[in-house]
Design a protein around this motif. Sequence first.
Motif, short mmCIF file in Angstrom:
data_model
loop_
_atom_site.label_atom_id
_atom_site.label_comp_id
_atom_site.label_asym_id
_atom_site.label_seq_id
_atom_site.Cartn_x
_atom_site.Cartn_y
_atom_site.Cartn_z
N GLN B 17 0.83 -1.20 0.00
CA GLN B 17 0.00 0.00 0.00
C GLN B 17 0.87 1.26 0.00
O GLN B 17 2.01 1.24 0.45
CB GLN B 17 -0.90 0.03 1.25
N ASP B 18 0.27 2.33 -0.49
CA ASP B 18 0.93 3.63 -0.41
C ASP B 18 0.43 4.36 0.83
O ASP B 18 -0.73 4.24 1.21
CB ASP B 18 0.58 4.48 -1.63
N VAL B 19 1.33 5.12 1.49
CA VAL B 19 0.92 5.91 2.65
C VAL B 19 1.41 7.35 2.50
O VAL B 19 2.40 7.61 1.80
CB VAL B 19 1.44 5.31 3.97
N ALA B 20 0.71 8.25 3.15
CA ALA B 20 1.10 9.66 3.17
C ALA B 20 1.06 10.15 4.60
O ALA B 20 0.06 9.98 5.30
CB ALA B 20 0.17 10.48 2.29
N LEU B 21 2.15 10.74 5.03
CA LEU B 21 2.28 11.25 6.40
C LEU B 21 2.43 12.76 6.32
O LEU B 21 3.24 13.28 5.56
CB LEU B 21 3.50 10.61 7.07
N ARG B 22 1.66 13.43 7.17
CA ARG B 22 1.61 14.88 7.08
C ARG B 22 2.30 15.53 8.28
O ARG B 22 2.22 15.03 9.40
CB ARG B 22 0.14 15.33 7.06
N CYS B 23 2.96 16.66 7.99
CA CYS B 23 3.60 17.44 9.04
C CYS B 23 3.17 18.90 8.90
O CYS B 23 3.33 19.49 7.82
CB CYS B 23 5.12 17.34 8.96
N ASP B 24 2.67 19.45 9.97
CA ASP B 24 2.28 20.86 10.00
C ASP B 24 3.21 21.55 11.00
O ASP B 24 3.02 21.45 12.21
CB ASP B 24 0.82 20.97 10.44
N PRO B 25 4.24 22.23 10.52
CA PRO B 25 5.24 22.80 11.44
C PRO B 25 4.73 24.08 12.10
O PRO B 25 3.65 24.58 11.77
CB PRO B 25 6.40 23.10 10.50
N ILE B 26 5.52 24.57 13.01
CA ILE B 26 5.22 25.85 13.64
C ILE B 26 5.29 26.94 12.58
O ILE B 26 6.22 26.96 11.76
CB ILE B 26 6.20 26.11 14.79
N SER B 27 4.31 27.82 12.61
CA SER B 27 4.24 28.88 11.60
C SER B 27 5.52 29.70 11.59
O SER B 27 6.02 30.12 12.63
CB SER B 27 3.05 29.79 11.92
N ILE B 79 5.21 7.29 1.04
CA ILE B 79 5.92 6.04 0.86
C ILE B 79 5.07 5.17 -0.05
O ILE B 79 3.91 4.87 0.27
CB ILE B 79 6.18 5.32 2.20
N GLN B 80 5.64 4.79 -1.17
CA GLN B 80 4.91 3.97 -2.13
C GLN B 80 5.25 2.50 -1.92
O GLN B 80 6.38 2.17 -1.51
CB GLN B 80 5.28 4.39 -3.55
N ARG B 81 4.28 1.65 -2.18
CA ARG B 81 4.50 0.19 -2.13
C ARG B 81 5.25 -0.19 -0.85
O ARG B 81 6.34 -0.75 -0.87
CB ARG B 81 5.30 -0.25 -3.37
N THR B 82 4.62 0.11 0.27
CA THR B 82 5.27 -0.08 1.56
C THR B 82 5.77 -1.51 1.76
O THR B 82 5.13 -2.48 1.30
CB THR B 82 4.34 0.29 2.72
N SER B 111 4.71 9.97 13.55
CA SER B 111 3.70 9.07 12.98
C SER B 111 4.26 7.66 13.01
O SER B 111 5.30 7.41 12.39
CB SER B 111 3.37 9.47 11.53
N ARG B 112 3.59 6.78 13.74
CA ARG B 112 4.06 5.40 13.83
C ARG B 112 3.44 4.59 12.72
O ARG B 112 2.23 4.42 12.66
CB ARG B 112 3.72 4.80 15.19
N LEU B 113 4.28 4.09 11.82
CA LEU B 113 3.82 3.28 10.69
C LEU B 113 4.14 1.82 10.95
O LEU B 113 5.29 1.48 11.25
CB LEU B 113 4.50 3.74 9.40
N THR B 114 3.13 0.99 10.84
CA THR B 114 3.30 -0.46 10.94
C THR B 114 2.85 -1.07 9.63
O THR B 114 1.72 -0.85 9.19
CB THR B 114 2.47 -1.05 12.09
N VAL B 115 3.75 -1.79 8.98
CA VAL B 115 3.44 -2.44 7.71
C VAL B 115 3.31 -3.94 7.96
O VAL B 115 4.26 -4.59 8.43
CB VAL B 115 4.52 -2.15 6.65
N LEU B 116 2.14 -4.48 7.64
CA LEU B 116 1.88 -5.91 7.89
C LEU B 116 2.18 -6.75 6.65
O LEU B 116 2.08 -6.25 5.52
CB LEU B 116 0.43 -6.10 8.32
#
Lengths: 113, 116
Positions: B17-27, B79-82, B111-116
């Motif tokens: 699977q593909d996943v996308a992790l987002r980060c919103d930093p301090i302005s 991350i593509q094709r985890t 962000s904790r990513l677990t790939v099964l």
Amino acid sequence: AQSVAQPEDQVNVAEGNPLTVKCTYSVSGNPYLFWYVQYPNRGLQFLLKYITGDNLVKGSYGFEAEFNKSQTSFHLKKPSALVSDSALYFCAVMAYNFNKFYFGSGTKLNVKP
Amino acid sequence: GAGVSQSPRYKVAKRGQDVALRCDPISGHVSLFWYQQALGQGPEFLTYFQNEAQLDKSGLPSDRFFAERPEGSVSTLKIQRTQQEDSAVYLCAGEPSGGEGTGELFFGEGSRLTVL
């Protein structure tokens, strides 16, 4: 090449006793050294840094660290440990171009009442 | 917001699977970093942005990893094709200045990513 070593996975100390968390480094050029702390379920927090100047640097929460060029060490110290100091501590060196950090593997500090 | 915000906090993905992790930093934080922290290890550098420019991507482990920060604020790590070896905590950090910085990074909770 830049690298950091933290030789102890875990340090146990009684509350009120002094604590030391060890760090040695390998850098090309002048070292820029840091300590960060990670509390459970929290992001890493900056504690202190050495860039230049006095070898003893003071940081947050009563922590200090001593830069020793001859021994390539940057040990973290505190004169009197608190139970609330229990956390994961990371030593880091910043690359010369300020674009990346190299972190050690971390040392878990356990302070027992 | 007052701090660095990362989402999702936890992600379970099936291998491939593909996943996308987002980060919103301090302005206003010019510099933004992504790090990967495997279990029991220290964070390892992935990539660095100064505003919208990706100045260093030398830590990305393969071409399956891609990061962007199109408007110089929010950043996404894709991350593509985890694969199972991608399982880790992905940390985002910001710093107010660019270039010759202070080294005092402000980290998100990861962000904790677990790939099964």
